[in-house]
Design a protein around this motif. Sequence first.
Motif, short mmCIF file in Angstrom:
data_model
loop_
_atom_site.label_atom_id
_atom_site.label_comp_id
_atom_site.label_asym_id
_atom_site.label_seq_id
_atom_site.Cartn_x
_atom_site.Cartn_y
_atom_site.Cartn_z
N THR A 201 -116.24 67.73 39.76
CA THR A 201 -116.80 69.09 40.39
C THR A 201 -115.65 70.20 40.12
O THR A 201 -114.85 69.34 38.61
N THR A 202 -115.98 71.04 39.83
CA THR A 202 -115.02 72.72 39.68
C THR A 202 -113.43 72.34 40.01
O THR A 202 -112.36 72.53 39.99
N GLU A 203 -113.50 71.92 41.80
CA GLU A 203 -112.21 71.19 42.41
C GLU A 203 -111.32 69.72 41.60
O GLU A 203 -110.45 70.79 41.46
N ILE B 74 -114.99 78.63 35.31
CA ILE B 74 -115.02 77.34 36.21
C ILE B 74 -115.74 76.11 35.95
O ILE B 74 -115.52 75.38 35.69
N GLU B 75 -116.91 76.79 36.21
CA GLU B 75 -118.06 75.46 36.39
C GLU B 75 -118.71 75.49 35.17
O GLU B 75 -118.77 74.29 34.33
N TYR C 103 -116.05 82.29 39.65
CA TYR C 103 -115.89 80.65 39.89
C TYR C 103 -116.94 80.03 38.91
O TYR C 103 -117.35 78.89 37.64
N LEU D 59 -108.01 78.99 33.87
CA LEU D 59 -108.03 78.36 34.70
C LEU D 59 -107.76 79.04 36.24
O LEU D 59 -108.57 79.31 36.79
N TRP E 22 -116.48 75.52 32.59
CA TRP E 22 -115.84 74.46 31.58
C TRP E 22 -115.70 73.37 32.32
O TRP E 22 -115.36 72.23 31.56
N ALA E 23 -115.70 73.12 33.31
CA ALA E 23 -116.02 71.78 34.35
C ALA E 23 -117.56 71.00 33.30
O ALA E 23 -117.04 69.66 33.34
N GLU E 24 -118.29 71.91 33.38
CA GLU E 24 -119.51 71.07 33.20
C GLU E 24 -118.52 70.83 31.64
O GLU E 24 -119.20 69.46 31.22
N TYR F 143 -109.76 81.49 39.16
CA TYR F 143 -109.60 80.75 40.17
C TYR F 143 -109.26 82.19 41.01
O TYR F 143 -109.80 82.65 42.29
#
Length: 760
Positions: free
Chosen positions: A201-203, A190-191, A187, A178, A193-195, A182
């Motif tokens: 949020t990705t942050e 990352i989005e 991105y 990850l 995986w975040a979902e 970044y």
Amino acid sequence: MSINTITPGNPPINTRTYGFCVKAFRSTKKLLKLNIKLHEDQTGPGDAVSNGDIFLFNHFARFETFIPQYLIHEKTGAYCRSIASAEFFDKEDWFSQFLYSVGVVPTDLPNLFPFLAKEILHDRKLVIFPEGGMVKDKRVIDHEGQYNVFSRIANERRKHHRGSAVIAIALDAFKTALLRDYSIAKYDRIERWAEQLEFDTTEALMIKALKPTMIVPSHITFYPIRVNDNILHQAAKLFKKGLNKRVTEELLIEGNLLFSETDMDIRFSKPIVVGDYWRWWEKWLLPNVVHRYESLDELFKLKPEKGNRRGTIHSFGLRAKSDRIRDDYMKSMYESVTINLSHIASCLIISLYQQNILRIRCIRFHKMLYFCIKKLQASEYHLHRSLCNPEEYEAILTQGGTRLKQFLNTVVSMKLVTIENGHYLLGNKLTHDFEIDDIRTENLISVYNNEIAPLSAVTAIVKSSVIHIRDLAPEKLAEFRFDDQRLALDWDRKMFSKARHQEINRQQTADSDANSFFLRSKNKSATGVLLVHGFLASPAEVRSLGDRLHTQGHHVLGVRLKGHGTSPWDLRSRDWQDWLASVSSGYEILKVFTQSVHIIGFSTGGLLALLLASKQPSNKLKSVTSISAPVDFKNKNLKFVPLLHHANLIAQLVSSDGVMPFRPNNSENPSVNYQHVPVRALYQLQKLVDHIMDQPLTINARVYLFQTDRDPVVEPSSVDRLYQNIHATDKTIIPIDADRHGVVFHNLDQIQQKICALIP
């Protein structure tokens, strides 16, 4: 399959039920006689409990599997996940639902590892017992020194579970990928995986990726372990007749752990930072490996599909690295044991037996134990607090000590050791093999010995004591005991530095060195002088006299009276017998180095010097000097001290502090004396005076009594009353021209020179 489609679903933690259990545990803990102490390693990266992700514990009792997660929650507010045998989840009854609600999941949960990894990313802590089942015999190394445990299910010894390592290493690989994504602006990955991992949020996901993955090896040590009957066992027998051997053994042992004043030391070791196990080139390649997988469960597969060459290489590397991490955290976990007296005594008994020493004098055995304690104090291993408090462990050399007696009573009842005519006899039962459900009730020595067996440096110290004790010179033993006097100051200060003590402690002005001092003469045949300070003071009060005597060529030992130089609260807890024991201990140390001893005491120290002198034979004690010793006081209000003391005792029934626990003290020497006088200590001083004046003191040495007729504290007639109460062939009253009580500290009328002139 992605992680958020786990069957039968992602079992959520019910925070309401979890919170109720935390409160219930807090209330139950107060009712139990289980003294839980948390210890954290201070050398690691920050707070181990707050920063740790996976917490590993050894497994000796069933109830301990419920305690760590609640303690971690109390300290950090974080919820914990743990794993239990699938048999507890066979039926969808209230109990299995309850386990799910408090964070427990079964070992056969589909996609267990990726599920737990996701939970860690969402700030859950993971509690794991890598030994698997209960290790009742605490035997965790084989004859070749390799770590393994006995598996009841497989009926053989096996390596420890490495699931914790697998979770940690795969999770760390994921975080590394990850961070690389970044850094190169990928991105979209990352989005995705975040979902999938249900981050808002990705942050939020990247913040978790920045945090190092940490494993915290931890050790639970119970002390003492008892085998006698208890209320839990008795209650169980009422409801179920004919309990089987396994249940009976567990009720006996674990019931006593809960209901019989047991210390439960939980020690968190230095965290293992999983990222440190990657080589630089592995970190460079990791993202390429991780990006080939669509979900976390694929990352955790140790047995990839047939023909998947890339997956085979990955799983092989995962297994190899997890093996190394597993070995490291098990070593760290076992080295975190809190060593106690029963460990040392058990290891020593086994060592003696192996050397065919089956009969040993009790006194000699006790010296070996004491020698081991002093050697271990210089090591980096963790010692039980009773081995850090000289007042406790020094009793081994004299009365034997209550903890040693408890251990001996247990092993004697097991017929492992017999006591006969001042000797310990070691029985053949020590080497018998016992079933896993018998070992704790039949051979507790083996259990204790097995627990410290992984600590090779510790066992080497214990085994060497059998040889070294023969060459232990009396002077070395005396040096150990003087070291104890100095260690006692730090211990006592620590014990009386809690919140309830701070108001009084902050008002104290004494800043002189309050520790005992021992000034050795270069002349080994020099005379010895024991100096005893006064009430509310410390050895600093007589240090200048000690320096003068040492310059004159004497061995000089300045002893600290218990309760002094620490806190008025400490003095409040002491009896006059404790003060006398301090003087006696100093005398026993000093007399080893000389053939002639002189005792000099100021004020209350003078009373103690006279009392100790009356208990000594005449062969080494040559003289005793008492200066300004109080029998009668100028302050006539002190006659009300017994009344106030007993009023305090009555008031303590409703308030722990009493009516007036302390009185202000207008000290002549604020750099040395307490600024507050405990009323109880004044009462003890009066009891000391009464004890001394109750019957004549017979002293087989020269007696010198110093007193000034303008003492603002002590009535001058005190010296005459003492003189009449002392039976000695050579006794002298020496007047001093001074109008202060602290004549020694201020060297009034050159009293120090006069005292030195009396010591040849």
